[in-house]
Write a protein that holds these residues in place. Sequence first.
Motif, PDB file in Angstrom:
ATOM      1  N   CYS A 156      38.874  39.028  34.250  1.00 35.71           N
ATOM      2  CA  CYS A 156      37.636  39.665  35.984  1.00 35.71           C
ATOM      3  C   CYS A 156      39.095  39.510  36.474  1.00 35.71           C
ATOM      4  O   CYS A 156      39.404  41.032  36.910  1.00 35.71           O
ATOM      5  N   ARG A 157      39.579  38.421  36.911  1.00 38.36           N
ATOM      6  CA  ARG A 157      40.567  38.445  37.848  1.00 38.36           C
ATOM      7  C   ARG A 157      41.874  39.428  37.030  1.00 38.36           C
ATOM      8  O   ARG A 157      42.163  40.160  38.263  1.00 38.36           O
ATOM      9  N   ARG A 159      41.024  42.690  35.381  1.00 34.91           N
ATOM     10  CA  ARG A 159      40.780  43.098  35.821  1.00 34.91           C
ATOM     11  C   ARG A 159      40.452  44.067  37.244  1.00 34.91           C
ATOM     12  O   ARG A 159      40.970  45.116  37.928  1.00 34.91           O
ATOM     13  N   ILE A 160      40.591  42.968  37.850  1.00 40.55           N
ATOM     14  CA  ILE A 160      40.732  42.979  39.406  1.00 40.55           C
ATOM     15  C   ILE A 160      41.841  43.743  40.214  1.00 40.55           C
ATOM     16  O   ILE A 160      42.342  44.456  40.670  1.00 40.55           O
ATOM     17  N   ILE A 161      42.629  42.905  39.636  1.00 43.55           N
ATOM     18  CA  ILE A 161      44.436  42.825  39.403  1.00 43.55           C
ATOM     19  C   ILE A 161      44.907  44.739  39.615  1.00 43.55           C
ATOM     20  O   ILE A 161      45.366  44.419  40.485  1.00 43.55           O
ATOM     21  N   GLU A 162      44.397  44.896  38.650  1.00 45.75           N
ATOM     22  CA  GLU A 162      44.557  45.717  37.530  1.00 45.75           C
ATOM     23  C   GLU A 162      43.920  47.230  38.167  1.00 45.75           C
ATOM     24  O   GLU A 162      45.325  48.528  38.304  1.00 45.75           O
ATOM     25  N   THR A 163      43.037  47.143  39.324  1.00 43.37           N
ATOM     26  CA  THR A 163      41.591  48.019  39.254  1.00 43.37           C
ATOM     27  C   THR A 163      42.892  48.323  41.083  1.00 43.37           C
ATOM     28  O   THR A 163      42.892  49.182  41.563  1.00 43.37           O
ATOM     29  N   CYS A 164      43.009  46.934  41.781  1.00 50.67           N
ATOM     30  CA  CYS A 164      43.313  47.383  42.687  1.00 50.67           C
ATOM     31  C   CYS A 164      45.167  46.960  43.482  1.00 50.67           C
ATOM     32  O   CYS A 164      45.118  47.876  44.868  1.00 50.67           O
TER      33      CYS A 164
END
Length: 190
Positions: A156-157, A159-164
Motif C-alpha cells: 500500500c505504501r 502504491r500511495i507513493i507511486e500515485t501521489c
Amino acid sequence: MVAHSAVEDTSGTADHRAQRSRPHQPTEANTHFRSFRNEGDFRIINETTSMLEESGFYWGPMTVEEAHHKLKKEPVGTFLIRDSQQKDVFFTLSYRASAGPASIRITFQNSSFSLAGSKECFDSLFKLLEYYTSSPKKSLVRPYRKVRVQTLQQLCRKRIIETCGGQAAVDSIPVNPILKDFLHSFPYRL
C-alpha cells in the motif's frame, strides 16, 4: 581492567584523565568505513542506512561471491544493495545483467551518490535507484528482497507513493501523523 578504570587516578595530568573518561570513538583502524568530512554527510549516510533497512533489499555485509550467487538465477535487472568491501566506499549495487551477475560501487562524494564511473549524481541513494529503474535501458528492474513477499502495508505504501508522485508529495497527503511517518520511513517507488 573495568575495575581499574572506575578508580580515579590522581597522579596523572588533567588531560590524561579527560582522555580516559571519554567514550570510545571509532577510528579507521576498527571499521572499514572512512571518517565523515562533516555532520551533514554523517546524517545522510545514517538516514540512508535506516531507509535501506526498511527497504528489504539491503543485505548488509556480503561478499561479491555471495551476492552473485543469490542473483545468478534471478531475472535480468534484479538488484540488491550490500555493504562495500572497499575501505572508502559505503555501498555496492549488485545486479543481474544479461551476461550474468555484476557489481558496481556506489560512490558518495560532496553529499551525493553516483555509480562508479557515472556522471549522474543524486542527493539520495534511492533517487539514484529510481533513476536507473525508470531509464529506457532498464538495467535495473526490481529489487531482490530478503523477504520475498511484501506485507500489505508495504504494498500500500508503494502504491500511495507511486500515485501521489513521490517523496515530496507525501507531506501534502491528508492522513494522520502515524501513517505519514510510515510513508516517510520509505517514500520511494522501489
